[in-house]
Structures are given as C-alpha cells and as structure tokens.
Design an enzyme around this catalytic site. Structure first.
Site, PDB file in Angstrom:
ATOM      1  N   LYS A 176       0.848  -1.195   0.000  1.00 15.91           N
ATOM      2  CA  LYS A 176       0.000   0.000   0.000  1.00 15.91           C
ATOM      3  C   LYS A 176       0.885   1.248   0.000  1.00 15.91           C
ATOM      4  CE  LYS A 176      -1.773   2.977   2.901  1.00 15.91           C
ATOM      5  NZ  LYS A 176      -1.896   4.117   1.982  1.00 15.91           N
ATOM      6  N   GLY A 228       7.326   6.093   7.222  1.00 12.97           N
ATOM      7  CA  GLY A 228       6.371   7.186   7.211  1.00 12.97           C
ATOM      8  C   GLY A 228       6.397   7.929   8.528  1.00 12.97           C
ATOM      9  N   SER A 229       5.266   8.505   8.879  1.00 12.09           N
ATOM     10  CA  SER A 229       5.235   9.377  10.047  1.00 12.09           C
ATOM     11  C   SER A 229       5.330   8.554  11.338  1.00 12.09           C
ATOM     12  CB  SER A 229       3.948  10.196  10.045  1.00 12.09           C
ATOM     13  OG  SER A 229       2.865   9.353  10.362  1.00 12.09           O
ATOM     14  N   VAL A 232       1.782   7.128  12.681  1.00 10.13           N
ATOM     15  CA  VAL A 232       1.265   5.958  11.957  1.00 10.13           C
ATOM     16  C   VAL A 232       2.182   4.759  12.193  1.00 10.13           C
ATOM     17  CG1 VAL A 232       0.710   5.023   9.677  1.00 10.13           C
ATOM     18  CG2 VAL A 232       0.155   7.396  10.211  1.00 10.13           C
ATOM     19  N   GLY A 233       3.491   5.008  12.165  1.00  8.89           N
ATOM     20  CA  GLY A 233       4.461   3.919  12.350  1.00  8.89           C
ATOM     21  C   GLY A 233       4.288   3.236  13.691  1.00  8.89           C
ATOM     22  N   GLU A 250      10.344   2.651   9.936  1.00  8.17           N
ATOM     23  CA  GLU A 250      11.285   3.772   9.785  1.00  8.17           C
ATOM     24  C   GLU A 250      10.468   5.046   9.890  1.00  8.17           C
ATOM     25  OE1 GLU A 250      14.379   5.658   9.704  1.00  8.17           O
ATOM     26  OE2 GLU A 250      14.566   3.489   9.490  1.00  8.17           O
ATOM     27  N   CYS A 284      13.187  11.948   5.461  1.00  6.26           N
ATOM     28  CA  CYS A 284      13.387  11.715   6.898  1.00  6.26           C
ATOM     29  C   CYS A 284      14.838  11.982   7.272  1.00  6.26           C
ATOM     30  CB  CYS A 284      12.944  10.318   7.287  1.00  6.26           C
ATOM     31  SG  CYS A 284      13.818   9.048   6.428  1.00  6.26           S
ATOM     32  N   GLU A 385       9.396  17.515  14.045  1.00  8.48           N
ATOM     33  CA  GLU A 385       9.677  17.339  12.616  1.00  8.48           C
ATOM     34  C   GLU A 385       8.601  18.050  11.797  1.00  8.48           C
ATOM     35  OE1 GLU A 385       9.205  13.331  11.011  1.00  8.48           O
ATOM     36  OE2 GLU A 385      11.020  13.625   9.815  1.00  8.48           O
TER      37      GLU A 385
HETATM   38  C1  UN1 Z   1      17.894   9.438   1.484  1.00  3.80           C
HETATM   39  O1  UN1 Z   1      18.359  10.049   2.454  1.00  3.80           O
HETATM   40  O2  UN1 Z   1      18.338   9.626   0.335  1.00  3.80           O
HETATM   41  O3  UN1 Z   1      11.817   8.539   4.130  1.00  3.80           O
HETATM   42  C2  UN1 Z   1      16.847   8.439   1.637  1.00  3.80           C
HETATM   43  C3  UN1 Z   1      12.984   8.897   3.979  1.00  3.80           C
HETATM   44  C4  UN1 Z   1      14.083   7.884   4.163  1.00  3.80           C
HETATM   45  C5  UN1 Z   1      14.895   7.712   2.940  1.00  3.80           C
HETATM   46  C6  UN1 Z   1      15.985   8.698   2.826  1.00  3.80           C
HETATM   47  N1  UN1 Z   1      13.506   6.620   4.559  1.00  3.80           N
HETATM   48  O4  UN1 Z   1      13.226  10.045   3.658  1.00  3.80           O
END
Ligand code: UN1
Length: 489
Positions: A176, A228-229, A232-233, A250, A284, A385
């Site tokens: 998804k 994602g956020s 939600v994560g 992540e 991120c 963030e």
């Molecule tokens: C990057 O730094 O090039 O959601 C990739 C994000 C990370 C991926 C970063 N999981 O921005």
C-alpha cells in the site's frame, strides 16, 4: 496538457479497477492539474490480495534464487530505459525537481540490481561443530507474506528498497503506497510485472491510510515493513507486535548538521543547502537543524541566508528549478504553521518565513526558510519534525556544546559533521547518537548495501538494506548436520 492516467490495482497478476471511493493524484505545483485518477481498493480487495499472496508465496519461495534475481534485474533494466519519462511523472506527481525525479528512478533501478545480484551470493552460513562428525549449517527461509506500507516522499525508491529485498529473499508482497503518489507505485509494479514476476507475488493496492491497519490485522500477514510518520508507524508497529508479526518501522528524524570552525565552509554551505532544501526538505534524513560554531557563525549564516533566499523555487518540471512544492495543502498549512509558531516564539528569520504571494501561491510552495533560535529556550521548531524546507539554527560555544545540541532530540536518524580535524571527527562518531553519520557530506543519502535506519525514536525494529534486509525478510534455520551412520570419525 498531459492526459490523466487511469489508476489500477494489481491483484493476482491482473490489473483491476478498484471498488472504493475516488482517488486522484494531482500536481502539487498546479493542484488543479490531475495526474492520475481512479477508484481506491476496498476491504474485499485487501482480502483478495492477501489470498493471492498467500497462494503464491510457496511457489516463489521454491523458485531458485537466481531466477528470482533475474526478474529484479529485468525490472531494473525497464526502469533504466524509462527513467526520463518516469522521472517526469514523478516530478509532476510528487513535486521534486526533474533531476531529482529521474535520479530517484535510477536509484530504484540500482536497488533492484543490488538485490537481483544478491540472489547469487551466500544463502546462509556454515559453522564448525564442537562434536566430531558434525557440521552446523544456517539456512534462510522467507517469512511469507510481507505487508509494505510506503510514504510519498520517495515514491519509487523507498518501495524498491523494501519490495526488492522482500522478493529477492523469496517473500510475496501486498503493498500500500501513499495515496498521494499512486502513479509511481503503479509504474514500479508494472516494471516488476512485465519483468516476469509470477501472479500474486506482488499485489498493489491503492487505498486510504486505514488500509495499512487492514493489512496489518490480516491473519495471513507474516511481516510488515513501514516508512512514514511517527504516529502511523507506532500504531502499525504496535498492532503487528501485538500479533507477533515481525515489524520494521522507519519514522521521524530531526537531523542536525554541525559546522565547526575548522570546516571547509564552502563545502559545508553547499552540503547544508542540499540537506535542508532538496526534495523541499521532505526526507526523513533532511537537515532540519544546524549547529554552527560561534567563531564562524556570523559570516556563515549571512551566506546561508543569501543562498536560501536565492534558490530557484517553482515548477519542478521546468529546467533550472532548484526546489519544488511540498506534497499537498495539509503539508503546506502545517509547515507554515510551524514557521509562524517559531517566529512567535522568538526565532530570527534569516531567509523565507512568509507564505508566497503571486504565481506560487496557487501551488503548495513554502519558501526555503532559515530560522535562528536565540539562547537555549525550548522551541517547537527545534524538536518537532516539520517535513518541509525549514532549517532551525543554533550557535555553539564549543565542540562539546555542538555535539550536545546535536543529541538534543528524541530522534536519532542521521547527522552531518563538518570538520577537517580527524581527532574531532573520531570523537564525534562515538558521541553523536544517530543511525547514520555523514562526515563532511549532507545528512541525507543512503546506499543499498549498508544498513539504513535510526537510533532513539527514529525507528522501531531492525534496520533496512544490505545484510540487515536479509536478516529482516528471512528467518534462519540452524541445522546440526551429521552423516546417517554410527561411524563418526
Ligand atoms: C535518502 O536520504 O536519500 O523517508 C533516503 C525517507 C528515508 C529515505 C531517505 N527513509 O526520507
């Protein structure tokens, strides 16, 4: 005017219209321009996708790894051949510049190549046994059906870095993507499908956020990978963990760049600009905090403010544009509110700060913004963030203070340190509590063969990429292996 593209879902190898409510992806630079349109998937489609993946998983697991790898390599070639066209679609749908969009498509291809080739590397390990006549072998088996939930900000690269290892190591996938970037999701699924992936091994469902929960709560799910956020994560991770399903999430980052007095300041300026403003700060790993040594702060910040104000902001598909819009109206509003709150809390505006008037006001544009925070009073923009082109700055009186400020965050994804002093760099490697540390390069960036992920609250569960991906997407069987006779020598 480019024609609107019809969105479809991939279920059991067949492209189908959805049965849910309407979904439209639009160009964030010109929101009235529709990029792709269709109907979302609904609950019955989640069931069918999970059933298809469950039916396909054994056959795919038993397919020789080399053959699985060939599918990924063919998909990589398809992406490479269509990088310019897909890069343009990515820029139109997500809003990053054409150069970044095309670069991201090629990066997705590189990831597919890495895992495609990894299918021909070691499949496990052999250990010596303390017992005569015995060998201990560790083999790896896929988990089964993996739920993949991906964010908008890397519409094709993040899906590739989850889906490629999941498939390479023999899993089936129900995916998804973020509903703001369904077209690029379709393009990756099309590439894998055309590359010869058997029916049911990859299923793509375009749907609302709540579909993530439906996937996680599905009894057939064997593993979940999410980016994602933070909110939600954590919610998906707790649901998965509650069911005993392995999970990798992540999430947020509030990544600092530290510029010490002995740094090559021109290099640091270039890299901080890239880290803070590429992809409109929507990574991120973006640089959202800057810590500058007192001795050089005045000149450095003056130049940084000038460069930020001079960035060419506009239509990401136009040549020469350096920064496009953010993803949607909700993001534009919340980022602008974050800036306004910082200013109300006493931040000095070194660049940007105000909403655009004129042409750019029609799109979801945020001015590249640099905010200097005074003293050590708590400031929301330092800790929260915003996921946009906003850089908050503090000065540090010593290297130790700079390192302490870098660690002053609940997150610990990445950081960048600018110094030419090896001793300082070595001690910073020990002290900065992050999953990814760049010495003299920007805080963003990731290679497929090395671990990616954060410390502290930035992630939950194992890291991604390289060996870490193999660990997550498989489980191991330790085999105590002896010959079948009593004659042990
Ligand atoms: C990057 O730094 O090039 O959601 C990739 C994000 C990370 C991926 C970063 N999981 O921005």
């Amino acid at each position: 005017m480019t024609a609107t593209i019809q969105l479809r879902h991939l279920i059991n190898g067949v492209w189908k219209d959805g049965t849910g409510s309407a979904v439209t992806s639009s160009n964030p630079a010109r929101p009235t321009e529709t990029v792709a349109h269709g109907l979302q998937a609904s609950g019955s489609e989640v069931d069918r996708a999970m059933a298809a993946a469950t039916a396909a998983k054994h056959g795919w697991a038993r397919t020789p790894a080399h053959e699985r790898g060939l599918v990924l390599l063919r998909a990589a070639a398809i992406l490479e051949q269509s990088a310019a066209a897909l890069g343009l679609e990515l820029a139109r749908e997500e809003g990053k510049t054409l150069t970044e969009g095309e670069g991201e498509v090629l990066r997705a291809a590189q990831i597919l190549r890495y895992y495609g080739n990894d299918c021909d590397r070691a499949a496990g390990g052999i250990y010596s046994s303390p017992r005569r006549g015995e060998t201990i072998m560790v083999t790896r088996k896929p988990l089964g059906v993996i739920g993949v939930v991906t964010p908008f900000n890397f519409p094709i690269a993040i899906p590739a870095w989850k889906i490629a290892p999941a498939l390479a190591y023999g899993n089936a996938v129900v995916w998804k993507p973020a509903s703001t970037v369904p077209l690029l999701a379709m393009r990756l699924a099309e590439a894998l499908n055309s590359a010869g992936l058997p029916a049911g091994v990859l299923n793509l469902l375009i749907g609302p956020g709540s579909m993530g929960s439906s996937i996680v709560e599905h009894p057939e799910l064997d593993g979940l990978t999410f980016t994602g956020s933070t909110g939600v994560g954590r919610s998906l991770a707790s649901k998965a963990a509650g069911r005993g399903v392995p999970v990798q999430a992540e999430m947020g980052g509030k990544n600092a760049s530290i510029v010490l007095a002995d740094a090559d300041l021109d290099l640091a300026l270039d890299q901080v600009m890239l880290g803070a403003f590429r992809s409109s700060g929507q990574k991120c790993t973006a640089t959202s905090r800057l810590i500058v040594a007192d001795e050089i702060a005045e000149d450095f910040l003056t130049e940084l403010g000038k460069r930020a104000a001079a960035l060419a902001v506009g239509d990401p598909t136009a040549p020469g544009t350096q920064m496009g819009p953010v993803i949607n109206e909700a993001a534009r509003i919340s980022i602008q509110q974050g800036i306004d709150t910082a200013v109300a809390q006493g931040a000095d505006v070194l660049a940007g700060g105000n909403p655009y008037a004129g042409d750019l006001a029609a799109g979801y544009f945020i001015a590249p913004t640099v905010l200097e925070l005074q003293g050590h009073r708590s400031q929301d923009v330092w800790s929260q963030e915003l996921f946009g082109p906003v850089l908050s700055v503090r000065r540090a009186g010593s290297t130790q203070e700079a390192l302490d400020l870098a660690n002053d965050s609940e997150f610990g994804l990445s950081a960048a340190l600018f110094t030419q002093d090896l001793t300082t760099a070595l001690s910073a490697i020990d002290e900065i509590d992050v999953g990814i540390l760049h010495v003299n390069s920007e805080s963003a960036g990731a290679d497929p063969h090395v671990p990616f992920g954060g410390a502290k609250k930035s992630g939950y569960g194992p890291k991604e990429q390289g060996e870490a991906a193999k660990e997550f997407f498989t489980h191991s069987t330790t085999v105590y292996l002896r010959g079948g006779t009593n004659a042990r020598t």
